[in-house]
Write an enzyme that holds these catalytic residues in place. Structure first.
Site, PDB file in Angstrom:
ATOM      1  N   ARG A 127     -32.821  33.412 -15.640  1.00  0.00           N
ATOM      2  CA  ARG A 127     -32.180  34.489 -15.125  1.00  0.00           C
ATOM      3  C   ARG A 127     -33.159  34.795 -14.438  1.00  0.00           C
ATOM      4  NH1 ARG A 127     -32.842  33.393 -21.238  1.00  0.00           N
ATOM      5  NH2 ARG A 127     -30.309  33.574 -21.458  1.00  0.00           N
ATOM      6  N   HIS A 152     -27.286  31.061 -15.580  1.00  0.00           N
ATOM      7  CA  HIS A 152     -27.319  30.030 -14.807  1.00  0.00           C
ATOM      8  C   HIS A 152     -25.957  30.386 -14.104  1.00  0.00           C
ATOM      9  CE1 HIS A 152     -29.369  28.713 -18.484  1.00  0.00           C
ATOM     10  NE2 HIS A 152     -29.062  28.714 -19.023  1.00  0.00           N
ATOM     11  N   HIS A 226     -29.399  20.787 -18.187  1.00  0.00           N
ATOM     12  CA  HIS A 226     -29.217  21.375 -20.093  1.00  0.00           C
ATOM     13  C   HIS A 226     -29.131  20.761 -21.526  1.00  0.00           C
ATOM     14  CE1 HIS A 226     -29.178  24.982 -22.398  1.00  0.00           C
ATOM     15  NE2 HIS A 226     -28.859  25.806 -21.463  1.00  0.00           N
ATOM     16  N   ASP A 300     -37.039  30.244 -26.774  1.00  0.00           N
ATOM     17  CA  ASP A 300     -36.842  30.579 -25.856  1.00  0.00           C
ATOM     18  C   ASP A 300     -37.521  31.174 -24.194  1.00  0.00           C
ATOM     19  OD1 ASP A 300     -33.670  30.856 -23.817  1.00  0.00           O
ATOM     20  OD2 ASP A 300     -32.844  31.829 -24.249  1.00  0.00           O
ATOM     21  N   GLU A 365     -36.169  22.033 -20.327  1.00  0.00           N
ATOM     22  CA  GLU A 365     -34.943  22.556 -19.034  1.00  0.00           C
ATOM     23  C   GLU A 365     -36.490  22.138 -17.528  1.00  0.00           C
ATOM     24  OE1 GLU A 365     -32.786  25.649 -19.303  1.00  0.00           O
ATOM     25  OE2 GLU A 365     -32.940  25.711 -21.067  1.00  0.00           O
TER      26      GLU A 365
HETATM   27  C1  GLA Z   1     -30.585  29.099 -21.674  1.00  0.00           C
HETATM   28  C2  GLA Z   1     -31.074  29.931 -21.862  1.00  0.00           C
HETATM   29  C3  GLA Z   1     -30.836  30.088 -22.661  1.00  0.00           C
HETATM   30  C4  GLA Z   1     -29.276  30.750 -23.576  1.00  0.00           C
HETATM   31  C5  GLA Z   1     -29.574  28.752 -23.263  1.00  0.00           C
HETATM   32  C6  GLA Z   1     -27.542  28.435 -23.261  1.00  0.00           C
HETATM   33  O1  GLA Z   1     -31.342  27.653 -21.891  1.00  0.00           O
HETATM   34  O2  GLA Z   1     -32.482  30.342 -22.147  1.00  0.00           O
HETATM   35  O3  GLA Z   1     -31.215  32.094 -23.896  1.00  0.00           O
HETATM   36  O4  GLA Z   1     -28.815  30.994 -22.995  1.00  0.00           O
HETATM   37  O5  GLA Z   1     -28.781  28.362 -22.234  1.00  0.00           O
HETATM   38  O6  GLA Z   1     -27.288  28.985 -24.399  1.00  0.00           O
END
Ligand code: GLA
Length: 400
Positions: A127, A152, A226, A300, A365
């Site tokens: 982000r 992304h 991803h 996350d 990732e």
């Molecule tokens: C990334 C983000 C998550 C989500 C995924 C896709 O990994 O960190 O919050 O948006 O992509 O669903």
């Protein structure tokens, strides 16, 4: 005049003979090349790459699927749309091969899913706050596609473009070299960015990914992959029993829109402590009480990896006890976004039947920190003309 008429049939005969000869030569050359390729990519050398049709994008572009198999039997398929890894079949402890990455059946599903299954992510993985950043005093407006933020790369990131693919099968490894030029201004980012991502499979069941990019204007770059893994090979099961290790003493807490607050927080004493092998479910016991887990909701977050100056090093691993499958992640990157599929909601059809329910896949990732372009204290993601962005990550698969 007469002479010409006399010689015409002879000329005709001669040129017909020449034409037939040329055709034969072409045919011979063609089959020789085919033979050579077949030999170069098959059994005796262990590595093989095949190509098949994977339908068309909604804009009518043809999508091709490339499948690599190695001598051990590992099989990986990649499509030129988004550089998406659509399947990865690896053995369990009994030598049985199963697919361990989440994927979909058609291009149209990939176009609309919004999950980034298996895709290359760019120009900026993760982000960027308020979908904007400044470089040398100039403000760049990006596409807000995640609340107020850009996620992304925006609406049409590297996961949604057609990549040029060059397959190459050698003796012990086979690779797919993917290239894409992102035009100046694409998604709001400055500079023409020439990007190369090379997937290499070797005979030791390793998938190595090398990223490179150059620009003609100062810009920002943060590329990643991803893939969602479920090492059980059973997509009806959640990934909560996977035992995960992440070599990080700190992680980046986030605000309500999942932008790092800017602080580096020790993992010690928090559910984010994966310094020793820990089942994902352990940390998730605090799902309702830990403020950061409530924000995810679930893991996350970005872990700040240790030994950032040591180049390629072991950063993380995941072990699935039932299948015995073990995955290690090596990287040159300073951080790892560990996401456990919190947004999967059962709306997408799963391979092998059923749907992908919440937390049936996890992503590791490798990347720079989210929102780096706006947070000066984070390692730089700026790429200057004349410099080359490089990054490497390897996923190594085994059993124990
Ligand atoms: C990334 C983000 C998550 C989500 C995924 C896709 O990994 O960190 O919050 O948006 O992509 O669903």
């Amino acid at each position: 005049m007469k002479k010409i008429f006399k010689t015409l049939p002879a000329i005709f005969l001669l040129s017909s003979l020449l034409f037939i000869q040329c055709k034969n030569t072409d045919k011979n050359e063609g089959s020789a090349a085919e033979n050579e390729q077949a030999e170069g990519t098959r059994d005796n050398r262990g590595m093989h790459i095949s190509e098949s049709d994977f339908g068309k994008t909604s804009e009518g572009e043809a999508v091709t699927k490339y499948t690599i198999t190695n001598s051990a039997g590992l099989e990986m398929s990649v499509i030129n749309y988004g550089g998406i890894i659509t399947s990865l079949k690896i053995p369990n402890k009994n030598g049985e091969y199963q697919d361990v990455v989440l994927g979909l059946d058609s291009v149209s599903q990939y176009e609309t899913a919004g999950t980034y299954f298996g895709a290359i992510i760019g120009r900026f993985g993760n982000r960027i706050a308020n979908a904007s950043f400044e470089l040398d005093g100039k403000k760049y407006q990006l596409e807000a596609n995640d609340g107020p933020n850009s996620l992304h790369g925006g609406n049409k990131g590297f996961d949604k473009v057609i990549w040029n693919v060059e397959p190459r099968a050698g003796e012990d490894e086979a690779s797919l070299k993917l290239t894409y030029t992102s035009k100046d201004g694409e998604g709001g980012y400055p500079g023409n960015l020439e990007t190369t991502v090379t997937y290499t499979i070797n005979s030791n069941n390793e998938l190595d990914i090398k990223y490179e990019a150059t620009t003609d204007q100062k810009t920002v770059v943060n590329l990643t992959q991803h893939s969602y893994f479920n090492l059980s090979g059973d997509f009806s099961k959640t990934i909560l029993d996977h035992v995960v290790q992440i070599d990080a003493d700190e992680y980046l807490p986030v605000d309500k829109t999942l932008i790092p607050t800017g602080k580096l927080e020790p993992v010690e004493g928090t559910p984010f402590d994966f310094r020793e092998p820990t089942p994902i479910s352990d940390g998730m016991k605090q799902e309702e009480s830990n403020e950061q887990l409530k924000r995810g909701p679930g893991f996350d977050h970005c872990w700040v990896l240790n030994d950032q100056d040591n180049g390629m090093r072991l950063a993380a691993s995941a072990y699935e006890p039932t299948s015995g499958r073990f995955m290690e992640v090596y990287t040159t990157e300073p951080a790892l976004q560990f996401y456990i599929g919190n947004f999967l909601d059962g709306s997408l059809p799963a391979k092998g039947g059923g749907n992908y329910e919440k937390r049936t896949g996890f992503c590791m990732e490798t990347q720079h920190y989210p929102d780096s372009p706006n947070q000066e204290q984070f390692p730089s993601v700026v790429l200057e003309p004349g410099d080359t962005y490089t990054s490497e990550t390897a996923y190594k698969f085994s059993v124990k």
